[in-house]
Structures are given as structure tokens and as C-alpha cells.
Design a protein around this motif. Structure first.
Motif, PDB file in Angstrom:
ATOM      1  N   ARG A  12      -2.240   7.139  10.468  1.00  0.00           N
ATOM      2  CA  ARG A  12      -3.374   7.506   9.621  1.00  0.00           C
ATOM      3  C   ARG A  12      -4.664   7.225  10.378  1.00  0.00           C
ATOM      4  O   ARG A  12      -4.893   6.098  10.820  1.00  0.00           O
ATOM      5  CB  ARG A  12      -3.323   6.682   8.338  1.00  0.00           C
ATOM      6  CG  ARG A  12      -4.330   7.062   7.289  1.00  0.00           C
ATOM      7  CD  ARG A  12      -3.956   6.299   6.004  1.00  0.00           C
ATOM      8  NE  ARG A  12      -4.851   6.582   4.893  1.00  0.00           N
ATOM      9  CZ  ARG A  12      -5.888   5.818   4.542  1.00  0.00           C
ATOM     10  NH1 ARG A  12      -6.175   4.746   5.251  1.00  0.00           N
ATOM     11  NH2 ARG A  12      -6.619   6.126   3.509  1.00  0.00           N
TER      12      ARG A  12
ATOM     13  N   THR B  61      -8.077   8.538   9.339  1.00  0.00           N
ATOM     14  CA  THR B  61      -9.032   8.283   8.264  1.00  0.00           C
ATOM     15  C   THR B  61      -8.385   8.856   7.009  1.00  0.00           C
ATOM     16  O   THR B  61      -7.367   9.554   7.109  1.00  0.00           O
ATOM     17  CB  THR B  61     -10.382   8.973   8.554  1.00  0.00           C
ATOM     18  OG1 THR B  61     -10.128  10.347   8.864  1.00  0.00           O
ATOM     19  CG2 THR B  61     -11.122   8.322   9.699  1.00  0.00           C
ATOM     20  N   PRO B  62      -8.926   8.629   5.840  1.00  0.00           N
ATOM     21  CA  PRO B  62      -8.230   9.076   4.625  1.00  0.00           C
ATOM     22  C   PRO B  62      -7.897  10.574   4.656  1.00  0.00           C
ATOM     23  O   PRO B  62      -8.765  11.417   4.899  1.00  0.00           O
ATOM     24  CB  PRO B  62      -9.234   8.766   3.507  1.00  0.00           C
ATOM     25  CG  PRO B  62     -10.000   7.597   4.028  1.00  0.00           C
ATOM     26  CD  PRO B  62     -10.121   7.824   5.507  1.00  0.00           C
TER      27      PRO B  62
ATOM     28  N   GLU C  62      -5.832  12.780  -0.603  1.00  0.00           N
ATOM     29  CA  GLU C  62      -6.376  11.612   0.108  1.00  0.00           C
ATOM     30  C   GLU C  62      -7.658  11.951   0.846  1.00  0.00           C
ATOM     31  O   GLU C  62      -8.483  11.087   1.130  1.00  0.00           O
ATOM     32  CB  GLU C  62      -5.380  11.145   1.177  1.00  0.00           C
ATOM     33  CG  GLU C  62      -4.262  10.280   0.713  1.00  0.00           C
ATOM     34  CD  GLU C  62      -3.487   9.802   1.929  1.00  0.00           C
ATOM     35  OE1 GLU C  62      -4.089   9.237   2.864  1.00  0.00           O
ATOM     36  OE2 GLU C  62      -2.264  10.036   1.951  1.00  0.00           O
TER      37      GLU C  62
END
Ligand code: SF4
Length: 498
Positions: free
Chosen positions: A287, A289-290, A267
Motif C-alpha cells: 500500500r 497511499t490510501p 479507499e
């Protein structure tokens, strides 16, 4: 200035007053001990020798090597080999120099010397610091205790946990509130803990709601009896980024468990840039950021500073539309000390299995990139008070000169970082200072050496005590027979360098 001014006995006469029966009253700090003949005062720094008040520790002189690659004079620890001291290479430290309390007196030594063609002055004293403490950096991922939690020694609060830094937990120990604002015992225990930390001794501390930690400057921290070995290579996200390319082709997903920022390779931007196939493994937490997750678990002494011992417990779900049987998953901590290799079975359950050598090599590489875990102790104190009167009759001029960088501040020869802004708030690494540099007085307060070095012309223009300036040659002649002579620490900048 006559040599009388410089003999240790004569110098000590600046302090103290004779009372009846040979008793001397020490006035080198506010305690004002009455000291009987042959006895020492409460701090053991001053004693009554035949009716005279004397400083019990020798003045510490430091001498540096001849030049780069030159040989140091053969000092064996504090044992001077008797070689004549070269004034051009000798620095008079504040250690053993004595204090100026109650501070209207000129500093114990105001030393002139010529360096690189410039007439310089070094004002040398031992400061009594009520406003002081230590900042402790403990290289560990492990959660030692909640931020702001009290830190205790012998049951007394001596400081608190402050904001964690990158790979390190931080403690703030001491400070004027603990020294003066609580019970007498709190002040005394705080002062003792500070003195021990500054002197390189180990101090065991207990953090409310956290753990026991043994702190010693320059040594590995010991948390709940277990020595720390590695400082992490980076946060979970950074670890993913650093090693992404090395994992490529050997694993399908990597999760680096970290109390702060857990990284998920496919991710993460690094996995995307490397065109890695999404693995569909979701972790707990928020979450950000990715590929970067906060709060995957609670803080603790487990993997990556979390409280988990089973890394699979942070897997929230495996997306059956994305993951596939046979998917190779690596989970590791930020130091590589904990690592687990799994393969997803037909039901997409991670099954721990032997780690292939190529994957093990990267985990080992994480460990190789971890620096040794250490405790760092920085002494921090305010020298912007009455101590300045021992330097100049117009103290604010000293403050301004220090702020402009014209006057160099050292502590036992070690470089002092001067905080910008008002006052003279300094920090120094205690491991760069000579042994036994610190003392205490039972007010309570810490006694520490401090030296101000500046061009002589500037010193005079600041309102310095010009009449008390003594040539370095005369100081050496007067004190060397009783002085402790240490080799200059080569990693400390020579204060006379322009
Ligand atoms: S505590 Fe030490 S410095 Fe203070 S008065 Fe007593 S002997 Fe002197």
C-alpha cells in the motif's frame, strides 16, 4: 558561384578521385570504396557513372502550399508534376545532397533565400552519424521485458529496455556502443535495424527475459504475435479518479488492476470525497497511499500489464466486519479490455455475474478514452562533431547559435528537438521526415539529412562559408530536373518563420 558548382555531375566532382581503368575512389565516407564503371559503392549511395562519382539518390526538394487554405501543387508522391518551383515556397533538404566527409569541405548546398524580408541561409548536408540511435515508445501496458534487459535482433544486442513512461514501454536502440563497441556483426545488425526503423519498416525484436515485439513507426506494436489496440487511459489510480463519479451508485467497489499502481475506489481519495462506504476488500501488494497499491502481481501480458488472468487472485481478504453480502464489485484493467463484475455471496465470496448496462457503459467509456496504441520512433544523433566544419570554419560558434535558438535545425525539413547543454544533440520524429530520408555506410553508421537555417548576416558572422552561398533560384535551376519534389508536410513548421 557558377552553375557548374551546381550541376549534379559537377557537384559530385567534389568527391572521389579517378584511378586507373575508369575506377573512381569514393571519399564520401571512411570506407573509401573503389568503384568500377557502372557500379555502385558499398552503401549504394554513390556510383561510378562514366568515370564520375555521382550520388545515386535525387536531391529532395520540398514545396509548401501557397497559403493557409491554398492548394498544394499536385505532387503524386515523389512525382513532380512539372510545375515551376516557387523559390519562396521551396526548401532544399539534405536528402540526396551528399556529405562533407572528411568534413573540411563546405556543405553540399549553402542556400540563400529571402523570407519575410530577411536574407536567410540554409546549410544542407547529409550527416554520417556514428553517435546515433532511436528512442522507441511503445504504447502498451504489457510488460515487454525487465528494465535494462537486452533487446536483440537476429540474436545480436541492438539496445535495451529503458524506463517505462506513462502508458508506454520504452526501448533505446542503437548508440555508438552497439555500432562500434561489439563484434562486426553486432554493429551491422544494429545499423540495419536502425535504418529499417528510421525508414518506417517493421523490425522484430526479442527482449531477454521478456517477449517478442514487432516495432514499426506509426503502427500498432505486435507483442508475441498479438497486435496491441489500446493505450491505457491512465494508471489504476488515475482510472479510479477519472471515473469515480460515473461509478457512484452503480457499484460498491472498483479495483483497477495495474502493474504499477492498482486503484481501489472506496479507499482512494476520490471514493472518500464521494462519501463511498468502505468495502473491506483488501488487495495484495504494497500500500503506497490510501487506495493505491504497488506490486499486486508480477509484470506480464495479463490484466493491466500484470501476469494475472484471474483478477480475483489479487484479493488478499474480504473483511467480514466491513464488507456485506450483495456488495457489487467491479474489477477492470486500465484499458477496459478486461473487466469482471461480481457480487459477494452470503460467505462474502465474489461471484462473477452479468455486468449491468450502467456499469458496462463506464467500462466502455474507459475504452473510448484510450488512444490507439502506436509505436513512435525518434531518431537521435550528435551533430556537434566534424559535420559543423561544413557549416562554418569556427564550429563552436554554430553550436552556441543553435543553443541560443538563432539557428534552426531540421532533418529533412522535420523539426529537430535540440537537447540543452553542450554539443548539438538532436531528436526528430522519423514519421515527419520524407520517405527514404535515411541511408547508411558500412563503417557502420547511419546517414541522415540535416539542415541549419539562420539569417545570412548571422551566418557570415559565425564564420560561415560565405563564398559557397548559392541563391535558391540557382539551386532549383540546377537540381530540379533530377530532383525529387515532395509536398511540405503541413504539420512541420516552416523553417523560415521568425
Ligand atoms: S560506402 Fe558509400 S559513401 Fe562510403 S566510400 Fe563507399 S560508396 Fe562512398
Amino acid at each position: 558561384m557558377s552553375d557548374d558548382r551546381l550541376s549534379l555531375a559537377a557537384r559530385s566532382k567534389k568527391f572521389g578521385a579517378a584511378e586507373g581503368e575508369g575506377i573512381v575512389r569514393c571519399d564520401a565516407c571512411p570506407v573509401l570504396c573503389r568503384i568500377r564503371p557502372g557500379r555502385a559503392g558499398a552503401c549504394a549511395r554513390y556510383a561510378n557513372a562514366n568515370g564520375q562519382l555521382v550520388r545515386t539518390d535525387p536531391v529532395v526538394l520540398m514545396q509548401r502550399t501557397l497559403d493557409q487554405g491554398g492548394k498544394a501543387v499536385a505532387f503524386a508522391g515523389s512525382d513532380w508534376d512539372g510545375a515551376p518551383l516557387d523559390p519562396a515556397r521551396t526548401f532544399v533538404t539534405g536528402i540526396g545532397a551528399g556529405t562533407t566527409y572528411p568534413d573540411y569541405k563546405p556543405a553540399p548546398f549553402i542556400v540563400s533565400a529571402e523570407h519575410a524580408g530577411v536574407d536567410t541561409v540554409t546549410v544542407v548536408t547529409e550527416g554520417i552519424f556514428s553517435y546515433c540511435g532511436v528512442k522507441v515508445k511503445i504504447d502498451t501496458d504489457r510488460h515487454l521485458g525487465p528494465e535494462t534487459a537486452p533487446v536483440r535482433v537476429k540474436g545480436e544486442q541492438v539496445g535495451h529496455v529503458t524506463t517505462a513512461e506513462y502508458g508506454s514501454q520504452m526501448l533505446s536502440i542503437g548508440g555508438v556502443r552497439h555500432l562500434t563497441g561489439g563484434s562486426k556483426k553486432e554493429g551491422t545488425v544494429t545499423c540495419d535495424a536502425l535504418l529499417d526503423l528510421c525508414s518506417g519498416k517493421a523490425v522484430e525484436m526479442f527482449i531477454d527475459g521478456g517477449h517478442a515485439v514487432m516495432v514499426q513507426a506509426g503502427a500498432a506494436p505486435i507483442v508475441d504475435g498479438r497486435p496491441e489496440v489500446r493505450m491505457r487511459v491512465g494508471c489504476g489510480s488515475a482510472t479510479v479518479g477519472i471515473f469515480a463519479r460515473q461509478w457512484l451508485g452503480h457499484v460498491d467497489e472498483v479495483i483497477v488492476v495495474d502493474d504499477h499502481i492498482t486503484g481501489v475506489l472506496t479507499e482512494h481519495q476520490s471514493g472518500r470525497v464521494l462519501d463511498m462506504r468502505p468495502a473491506g476488500i483488501r488487495v495484495l501488494g504494497r500500500r503506497s497511499t490510501p487506495g493505491r497499491y504497488f506490486q499486486v502481481a508480477n509484470p506480464g501480458l495479463g490484466w493491466g500489464g500484470t501476469d494475472i488472468t484471474d483478477p480475483l487472485s489479487i484479493i488478499k481478504k474480504v473483511d467480514a466486519d466491513v464488507a456485506w453480502p450483495g456488495l457489487r464489485l467491479l474489477m477492470t484493467s486500465t484499458t477496459g479490455e478486461d473487466a469482471l463484475y461480481c457480487i459477494l455471496d452470503e460467505s462474502l465470496r465474489p461471484v462473477p455475474t452479468d455486468m449491468p448496462p450502467a456499469v458496462r457503459a463506464v467500462v466502455d467509456r474507459i475504452g473510448e478514452n484510450c488512444e490507439p496504441s502506436l509505436c513512435t520512433v525518434l531518431f537521435m544523433a550528435g551533430a556537434g562533431g566534424s559535420l559543423r566544419a561544413g557549416v562554418t570554419e569556427n564550429p563552436v560558434l554554430l553550436t552556441r547559435s543553435v543553443a541560443r535558438g538563432e539557428t534552426k535545425v531540421t532533418m529533412g525539413g522535420a523539426p529537430a528537438y535540440v537537447w540543452p547543454g553542450g554539443g548539438i544533440t538532436v531528436m526528430a520524429d522519423v514519421t515527419r521526415m520524407p520517405k527514404n530520408a535515411f541511408g547508411y555506410v558500412p563503417t557502420p553508421a547511419i546517414v541522415a539529412p540535416i539542415e541549419f537555417t539562420l539569417p545570412r548576416a548571422l551566418y557570415e558572422s559565425l564564420g560561415g562559408h560565405a563564398a559557397d552561398i548559392v541563391a535558391i533560384e540557382d539551386v532549383i535551376r540546377a537540381v530540379a530536373p533530377d530532383a525529387r519534389v515532395d509536398a511540405w508536410q503541413s504539420d512541420n513548421p516552416w523553417p523560415f518563420k521568425p
